[in-house]
Design a protein around this motif. Structure first.
Motif, mmCIF file in Angstrom:
data_model
loop_
_atom_site.group_PDB
_atom_site.id
_atom_site.type_symbol
_atom_site.label_atom_id
_atom_site.label_comp_id
_atom_site.label_asym_id
_atom_site.label_seq_id
_atom_site.Cartn_x
_atom_site.Cartn_y
_atom_site.Cartn_z
ATOM 1 N N ILE A 114 0.840 -1.207 0.000
ATOM 2 C CA ILE A 114 0.000 0.000 0.000
ATOM 3 C C ILE A 114 0.869 1.249 0.000
ATOM 4 N N VAL A 115 1.935 1.259 0.815
ATOM 5 C CA VAL A 115 2.842 2.410 0.853
ATOM 6 C C VAL A 115 3.522 2.595 -0.497
ATOM 7 N N LYS A 116 3.923 1.502 -1.125
ATOM 8 C CA LYS A 116 4.570 1.577 -2.446
ATOM 9 C C LYS A 116 3.626 2.193 -3.479
ATOM 10 N N CYS A 117 2.355 1.818 -3.414
ATOM 11 C CA CYS A 117 1.377 2.301 -4.393
ATOM 12 C C CYS A 117 0.833 3.694 -4.065
ATOM 13 N N CYS A 118 0.595 3.970 -2.791
ATOM 14 C CA CYS A 118 -0.124 5.193 -2.399
ATOM 15 C C CYS A 118 0.738 6.238 -1.700
ATOM 16 N N GLY A 119 1.961 5.900 -1.333
ATOM 17 C CA GLY A 119 2.797 6.836 -0.594
ATOM 18 C C GLY A 119 2.553 6.741 0.909
ATOM 19 N N LYS A 121 1.575 9.583 2.996
ATOM 20 C CA LYS A 121 0.754 10.650 3.590
ATOM 21 C C LYS A 121 -0.458 10.091 4.328
ATOM 22 N N TRP A 122 -1.028 8.982 3.881
ATOM 23 C CA TRP A 122 -2.189 8.394 4.544
ATOM 24 C C TRP A 122 -1.832 7.908 5.951
#
Length: 150
Positions: A114-119, A121-122
């Protein structure tokens, strides 16, 4: 918050040695303390070996871009006690530890994807410092009884 060193910055040799010594003492204490606290035949040498292998795998995946040592986590002591406490035997408790470690690893892999795809900031929105600080404090306070009794 501003970083003292950027990702590509290199501290002086004296500071590197001092930082390395500080890291060595912190990680060795944690990696040796967790098996000692949990007991049930857990070995500090096995924990050190696992931490070393995990660190090498991490460095391979990150191409050594992040100087991190992976050691034992006090966050999992409660679940480790539960694995042995609810088990019919120590052997079954070890299976509980292995299954729990695999499940935690899968959760970490999912979060990494998820971090790889979305960064990231979430993550800052989901867990701001006002949440992370008390969470770390609660983990430390929940372990205080072990510190006193051991």
């Amino acid at each position: 918050m501003e970083l003292i060193y950027g990702i590509k910055d290199r501290p002086s040799l004296g500071k590197v040695i001092l930082f390395a010594l500080q890291q060595l003492l912190a990680i060795m204490a944690a990696t040796i303390a967790v098996p000692a606290i949990v007991g049930n035949g857990l070995s500090a040498s096995a924990a050190l070996f696992g931490a070393g292998v995990g660190t090498f795998v991490y460095l391979l995946f990150t191409k050594s871009s992040s100087p991190v040592f992976l050691g034992s986590s006090f966050a999992f002591i409660g679940s480790m006690f539960s694995a042995f406490g609810g088990a019919a035997s120590v052997t079954v408790g070890y299976w509980g530890l292995i299954i729990g470690a695999v499940m935690a690893g899968l959760v970490y892999v999912i979060i990494a994807i998820i971090v790889k795809c979305c960064g990231v900031k979430w993550i800052d929105r989901l867990m701001p410092p006002v949440i992370i600080g008390p969470t770390v404090s609660i983990i430390g306070l929940s372990l205080s009884a072990n510190a006193v009794s051991d």
